[in-house]
Write a protein that holds these residues in place. Structure first.
Motif, short mmCIF file in Angstrom:
data_model
loop_
_atom_site.label_atom_id
_atom_site.label_comp_id
_atom_site.label_asym_id
_atom_site.label_seq_id
_atom_site.Cartn_x
_atom_site.Cartn_y
_atom_site.Cartn_z
N ALA A 267 0.83 -1.21 0.00
CA ALA A 267 0.00 0.00 0.00
C ALA A 267 0.86 1.26 0.00
CB ALA A 267 -0.93 -0.01 1.22
N SER A 268 1.93 1.25 0.79
CA SER A 268 2.79 2.43 0.91
C SER A 268 3.56 2.72 -0.38
CB SER A 268 3.78 2.25 2.06
OG SER A 268 3.10 2.11 3.29
N PHE A 269 3.93 1.64 -1.11
CA PHE A 269 4.70 1.82 -2.33
C PHE A 269 3.80 1.92 -3.57
CE2 PHE A 269 8.29 1.11 0.20
CZ PHE A 269 9.41 1.41 -0.53
N LYS A 270 2.54 2.28 -3.35
CA LYS A 270 1.58 2.36 -4.45
C LYS A 270 2.04 3.35 -5.52
CE LYS A 270 -3.28 3.45 -5.39
NZ LYS A 270 -3.07 4.67 -6.18
N SER A 271 2.53 4.52 -5.11
CA SER A 271 2.94 5.53 -6.10
C SER A 271 4.11 5.04 -6.93
CB SER A 271 3.29 6.85 -5.41
OG SER A 271 4.36 6.68 -4.50
N THR A 272 5.06 4.33 -6.29
CA THR A 272 6.19 3.78 -7.04
C THR A 272 5.74 2.68 -7.99
OG1 THR A 272 7.70 4.29 -5.23
CG2 THR A 272 8.42 2.65 -6.81
N LEU A 273 4.87 1.81 -7.50
CA LEU A 273 4.43 0.66 -8.29
C LEU A 273 3.40 1.03 -9.35
CD1 LEU A 273 4.36 -1.91 -5.38
CD2 LEU A 273 5.93 -1.90 -7.30
N ASN A 274 2.95 2.28 -9.33
CA ASN A 274 2.05 2.73 -10.41
C ASN A 274 2.75 2.70 -11.76
OD1 ASN A 274 -0.26 3.05 -8.94
ND2 ASN A 274 -0.08 5.25 -8.69
N GLU A 275 4.08 2.69 -11.74
CA GLU A 275 4.81 2.54 -13.00
C GLU A 275 4.44 1.22 -13.67
OE1 GLU A 275 6.47 4.76 -14.42
OE2 GLU A 275 7.09 6.19 -12.89
N VAL A 276 4.17 0.20 -12.86
CA VAL A 276 3.72 -1.08 -13.38
C VAL A 276 2.29 -0.97 -13.89
CG1 VAL A 276 3.28 -3.50 -12.82
CG2 VAL A 276 5.27 -2.35 -11.85
N ARG A 277 1.44 -0.32 -13.10
CA ARG A 277 0.03 -0.18 -13.46
C ARG A 277 -0.15 0.60 -14.76
NH1 ARG A 277 -3.26 4.19 -10.36
NH2 ARG A 277 -2.06 5.35 -11.91
N ASP A 278 0.68 1.64 -14.96
CA ASP A 278 0.52 2.52 -16.12
C ASP A 278 1.25 2.03 -17.37
OD1 ASP A 278 -0.97 4.18 -14.50
OD2 ASP A 278 0.70 5.50 -14.00
N ALA A 279 2.02 0.97 -17.24
CA ALA A 279 2.81 0.49 -18.38
C ALA A 279 1.92 -0.17 -19.43
CB ALA A 279 3.86 -0.50 -17.89
N ASP A 280 2.38 -0.10 -20.68
CA ASP A 280 1.70 -0.82 -21.76
C ASP A 280 2.14 -2.29 -21.78
OD1 ASP A 280 0.40 1.53 -23.09
OD2 ASP A 280 2.49 2.15 -23.31
N ILE A 281 3.41 -2.50 -21.47
CA ILE A 281 3.99 -3.84 -21.48
C ILE A 281 4.77 -4.04 -20.19
CG2 ILE A 281 5.53 -5.45 -22.70
CD1 ILE A 281 3.20 -4.60 -24.41
N ILE A 282 4.73 -5.25 -19.66
CA ILE A 282 5.53 -5.59 -18.47
C ILE A 282 6.58 -6.62 -18.87
CG2 ILE A 282 5.51 -6.61 -16.17
CD1 ILE A 282 2.64 -5.58 -15.88
N LEU A 283 7.84 -6.31 -18.59
CA LEU A 283 8.91 -7.29 -18.74
C LEU A 283 9.06 -7.98 -17.38
CD1 LEU A 283 11.75 -5.49 -20.76
CD2 LEU A 283 9.95 -6.98 -21.60
N HIS A 284 8.63 -9.21 -17.31
CA HIS A 284 8.71 -9.98 -16.06
C HIS A 284 10.03 -10.74 -16.06
CE1 HIS A 284 6.77 -13.36 -13.40
NE2 HIS A 284 7.92 -12.94 -12.94
N VAL A 285 10.99 -10.23 -15.29
CA VAL A 285 12.32 -10.82 -15.24
C VAL A 285 12.34 -11.97 -14.23
CG1 VAL A 285 14.78 -10.40 -14.86
CG2 VAL A 285 13.35 -8.62 -15.88
N ILE A 286 12.87 -13.11 -14.65
CA ILE A 286 12.87 -14.33 -13.84
C ILE A 286 14.28 -14.90 -13.79
CG2 ILE A 286 11.93 -16.68 -13.67
CD1 ILE A 286 9.74 -15.28 -15.79
N ASP A 287 14.70 -15.29 -12.61
CA ASP A 287 16.00 -15.94 -12.44
C ASP A 287 15.84 -17.42 -12.78
OD1 ASP A 287 18.37 -17.06 -11.67
OD2 ASP A 287 18.29 -16.39 -9.58
#
Length: 420
Positions: A267-287
Motif C-alpha cells: 500500500a505504501s509503495f503504491k505511487s512507485t508501483l504505479n509505473e507497473v500499473r501505467d505500463a503498456d507492457i511488463i517485462l517480467h524478469v525471472i532468475d
C-alpha cells in the motif's frame, strides 16, 4: 525515519511452522529465503527450526512446550534475535518475547527493516516510514519498548526508536500526514507521466534479485544501483531506449517482489508501483537458475493481479542463463512459456532478441494518426495532448489538423473523444 549506520552482526534463530499446507520442500525453501533476508539485514543464522504442527498456536505460535524448549537453546547459544517466517499477532510477540527474553520479529518486520536500511530518496523513506508505523500500531506493547531499548539492531530501525513510546493517537496523526505527503508525490508523478503518452511504456518487474536493475542498466545505459542482494533498489527509475531513428520506448525499473510481502508495504509503495500499473507492457524478469523459479513466477503474477495488471501484455524474460547447468531446463522454458526470451543481462547474452521483440511490439502498438476538428473544438484538441504526443498542429479558415503519435489503446480513446 532514523537510519542506523553502525552495523553489528546479530546471532539469529529462524523458525517456520509446517502445518502440511505446503510440501516439506516448499517450507524448507521458505526458511532458506528467510535466512537470505536475515543476512541482508545483517544477521548470522545459527539455527533454522521447522516445527511440524497441525495448526497455529494462538498464544505461542509454535506451542508453549516447543517455545520453552527453544528458550533454553536460545540462552545457551547466545541468540540475539528470533525471526519467524510468518506474521505473528501482538499476543504471540508479547508471549514469546517474555519467554525468550529476546527480540522477536516476523517476516514482515524483517522485510520492513531491510527496506528501512535501503531507502535513500525522500519518497522511499516516506513510504517505508508509513509502512513501519502501520505495522507497529497494533503491536505497541510495554514489553516491545523495553526490548527495543535494551537490544537495538534488526527490527528497531526507523520510527521504532522514536515513535514506539508515543500513544496511538500520535501515530495515527503521523500516518495521516505521511499519506497526504505520498498523495502529493503521486499527483506530481502523474503530471510528469502525462508528457509520456505518445511513447510505449514498459515496466520491468520480477522477484527480488532476479536481475531487473542489471537488465535496465544494460538496455538504457543507466547507472541504477544493482547488487546481488535482496531489494538492492527501492525507487523506480525511468529512462528512454532508442529502438530506431524515430521511435523511443520508455522503460521503468521497479522494486522487486517477494512472497508474503507485507500488505502495508504494498500500500505504501503504491505511487512507485504505479509505473507497473501505467505500463503498456511488463517485462517480467525471472532468475531461471533459481530452483524455485516457477514459484517465483506465481508470486509475481499474483502481485501483479493485486495491482490490476493481470490483463496487461507480459513478456517473461528468463535471466541468468549463463549459470544454468541443466540445458534441458532451457528447452522446458521455451516449450511452456511462449512469449518469452532467455538472456543473461550480466553477460549480454541474447539481448538482441529481446530488443527485436520490443521493436516488433512497438510497431504493433504505436500508431500515427491525422485528424481534423472544427476551429470551435479547442477543448477536444486540448484533450488529445493528454493521450498522445502531438507531432504537428495546423490551422486554416475553418478547421484544425492534428497529427499525433500514441498507442493503439489511446488512439481509440481519442477517437471516442472526437466522436462524442
Amino acid at each position: 525515519m532514523i537510519e542506523v549506520t553502525k552495523k553489528t552482526v546479530e546471532r539469529a534463530m529462524l523458525i517456520a511452522l509446517d502445518t502440511k499446507e505446503f510440501s516439506k520442500e516448499t517450507v524448507e525453501e521458505h526458511i532458506e529465503e528467510l535466512e537470505e533476508l536475515a543476512a541482508t539485514a545483517g544477521a548470522e543464522t545459527i539455527f533454522k527450526i521447522i516445527q511440524t504442527k497441525r495448526g497455529i498456536d494462538p498464544a505461542f505460535y509454535i506451542g508453549k512446550g516447543k517455545a520453552e524448549e527453544l528458550a533454553q537453546l536460545i540462552e545457551l547459544n547466545e541468540i540475539n534475535i528470533v525471526i519467524f517466517d510468518d506474521d505473528l499477532t501482538p499476543v504471540q510477540v508479547r508471549n514469546l518475547e517474555k519467554l525468550f527474553n529476546r527480540k522477536v520479529i516476523d517476516r514482515s518486520g524483517l522485510i520492513l527493516d531491510i527496506f528501512a536500511s535501503r531507502a535513500k530518496t525522500k519518497e522511499a523513506k516516506t513510504q517505508v516510514e508509513l509502512a513501519q508505523l502501520q505495522y507497529m500500531l497494533p503491536r505497541l506493547t510495554r514489553a516491545w519498548t523495553h526490548l527495543s531499548k535494551q537490544y537495538g539492531g534488526i527490527g528497531t530501525k526507523g520510527p521504532g526508536e522514536t515513535q514506539i513510546e508515543t500513544d496511538r493517537r500520535l501515530i495515527r496523526t503521523r500516518i495521516s500526514l505521511l499519506k497526504n505527503k505520498l498523495e502529493k508525490i503521486e499527483a506530481h508523478r502523474m503530471t510528469q507521466s502525462s508528457g509520456r503518452k505518445g511513447f510505449l511504456r514498459i515496466a520491468i518487474a520480477g522477484y527480488t534479485n532476479a536481475g531487473k536493475s542489471t537488465l535496465f542498466n544494460l538496455l538504457t545505459e543507466a547507472n541504477v544501483f544493482a547488487e546481488n542482494k535482496l531489494f538492492a533498489t527501492l525507487d523506480s527509475t525511468t529512462r528512454s531506449l532508442d529502438i530506431d531513428d524515430t521511435h523511443k520506448i520508455l522503460i521503468s525499473d521497479t522494486v522487486g517482489f517477494i512472497r508474503k510481502l507485507p500488505a502495508h508495504l504494498i500500500a505504501s509503495f503504491k505511487s512507485t508501483l504505479n509505473e507497473v500499473r501505467d505500463a503498456d507492457i511488463i517485462l517480467h524478469v525471472i532468475d531461471i537458475s533459481h530452483p524455485y523459479f516457477e514459484d517465483h513466477i506465481k508470486v509475481v503474477d499474483e502481485t501483479l493481479k493485486e495491482f490490476g495488471s493481470a490483463e496487461k501484455r507480459v513478456i517473461k524474460v528468463f535471466n541468468k542463463v549463463d549459470i544454468v547447468s541443466d540445458k534441458s531446463l532451457i528447452d522446458f522454458v521455451k516449450n511452456v512459456y511462449k512469449e518469452s526470451v532467455i538472456i543473461s543481462a550480466s553477460r549480454g547474452i541474447n539481448i538482441s532478441s529481446l530488443k527485436t521483440m520490443l521493436k516488433n511490439i512497438l510497431n504493433e502498438n504505436i500508431v500515427e494518426e491525422k485528424i481534423e476538428l472544427p476551429l470551435t473544438a479547442t477543448k477536444k484538441a486540448s484533450q488529445i495532448h493528454e493521450f498522445a504526443e502531438v507531432l504537428k498542429t495546423e490551422y486554416d479558415d475553418n478547421k484544425i489538423q492534428i497529427i499525433y503519435r500514441t498507442s493503439r489503446q489511446n488512439s481509440e480513446k481519442i477517437k471516442k473523444i472526437i466522436a462524442y
